[in-house]
Design a protein around this motif. Structure first.
Motif, short mmCIF file in Angstrom:
data_model
loop_
_atom_site.label_atom_id
_atom_site.label_comp_id
_atom_site.label_asym_id
_atom_site.label_seq_id
_atom_site.Cartn_x
_atom_site.Cartn_y
_atom_site.Cartn_z
N UNK A 98 -40.73 83.70 26.38
CA UNK A 98 -41.11 82.99 25.16
C UNK A 98 -41.09 83.94 23.97
N UNK A 99 -40.82 83.37 22.80
CA UNK A 99 -40.83 84.16 21.57
C UNK A 99 -42.28 84.36 21.13
N UNK A 100 -42.61 85.58 20.76
CA UNK A 100 -43.98 85.92 20.39
C UNK A 100 -44.01 86.63 19.04
N UNK A 101 -45.20 86.63 18.47
CA UNK A 101 -45.46 87.41 17.27
C UNK A 101 -46.55 88.41 17.62
N UNK A 102 -46.22 89.69 17.53
CA UNK A 102 -47.17 90.74 17.85
C UNK A 102 -47.81 91.28 16.57
N UNK A 103 -49.09 91.60 16.65
CA UNK A 103 -49.75 92.32 15.57
C UNK A 103 -49.79 93.77 16.00
N UNK A 104 -49.17 94.61 15.18
CA UNK A 104 -48.99 96.01 15.55
C UNK A 104 -49.60 96.90 14.48
N UNK A 105 -50.34 97.93 14.92
CA UNK A 105 -50.90 98.93 14.02
C UNK A 105 -50.06 100.18 14.14
N UNK A 106 -49.51 100.64 13.02
CA UNK A 106 -48.68 101.84 13.05
C UNK A 106 -48.78 102.55 11.72
N UNK A 107 -49.00 103.84 11.76
CA UNK A 107 -49.09 104.68 10.57
C UNK A 107 -50.06 104.13 9.53
N UNK A 108 -51.24 103.76 9.99
CA UNK A 108 -52.34 103.29 9.15
C UNK A 108 -52.04 101.97 8.44
N UNK A 109 -51.10 101.20 8.97
CA UNK A 109 -50.76 99.90 8.42
C UNK A 109 -50.69 98.88 9.55
N UNK A 110 -50.91 97.63 9.24
CA UNK A 110 -50.78 96.54 10.21
C UNK A 110 -49.59 95.68 9.79
N UNK A 111 -48.73 95.39 10.75
CA UNK A 111 -47.62 94.50 10.45
C UNK A 111 -47.37 93.60 11.64
#
Length: 108
Positions: free
Chosen positions: A57-70
């Motif tokens: 299934x297609x998903x949307x991940x919340x990712x924290x990287x380099x002090x930012x959330x995308x």
């Protein structure tokens, strides 16, 4: 009506070092602290990742990287437990430690 020019009127009196520090300070205000997940949230996230991988299934991940959330959207191609990394079909890779949220995208 007072029409203030903000920092523009003060820049002539500021040293370049002060301007640099002010810009760095403004950048740091936008930093986001890494979200900490408890044991239950980690278990639920793990189950949802496995379900999305099994069902393709297609998903949307919340990712924290380099002090930012995308947010990253895609279909999970591979879950590598040795490297603790998740791979999307388009080749993007995300370490498990940086993922803190998942939601399924409903196909229309």
């Amino acid at each position: 009506m007072i029409r203030d020019r903000g920092n523009i009127k003060w820049t002539a009196m500021m040293l370049p070092e002060h301007v640099k520090l002010l810009r760095e300070w403004q950048e740091q205000d936008q930093y986001v602290k890494k979200p900490e997940l408890d044991e239950w949230a980690l278990q639920e996230l793990s189950e949802q990742l496995q379900l999305a991988y099994d069902q393709k299934r297609e998903v949307e991940l919340k990712v924290w990287e380099e002090k930012q959330i995308y947010k990253a959207t895609g279909t999970i191609e591979k879950l590598n437990e040795k490297n603790a990394t998740l791979y999307f079909e388009d080749g993007r890779a995300f370490p498990f430690q940086s993922i803190f949220g998942i939601s399924f995208i409903i196909a229309e």
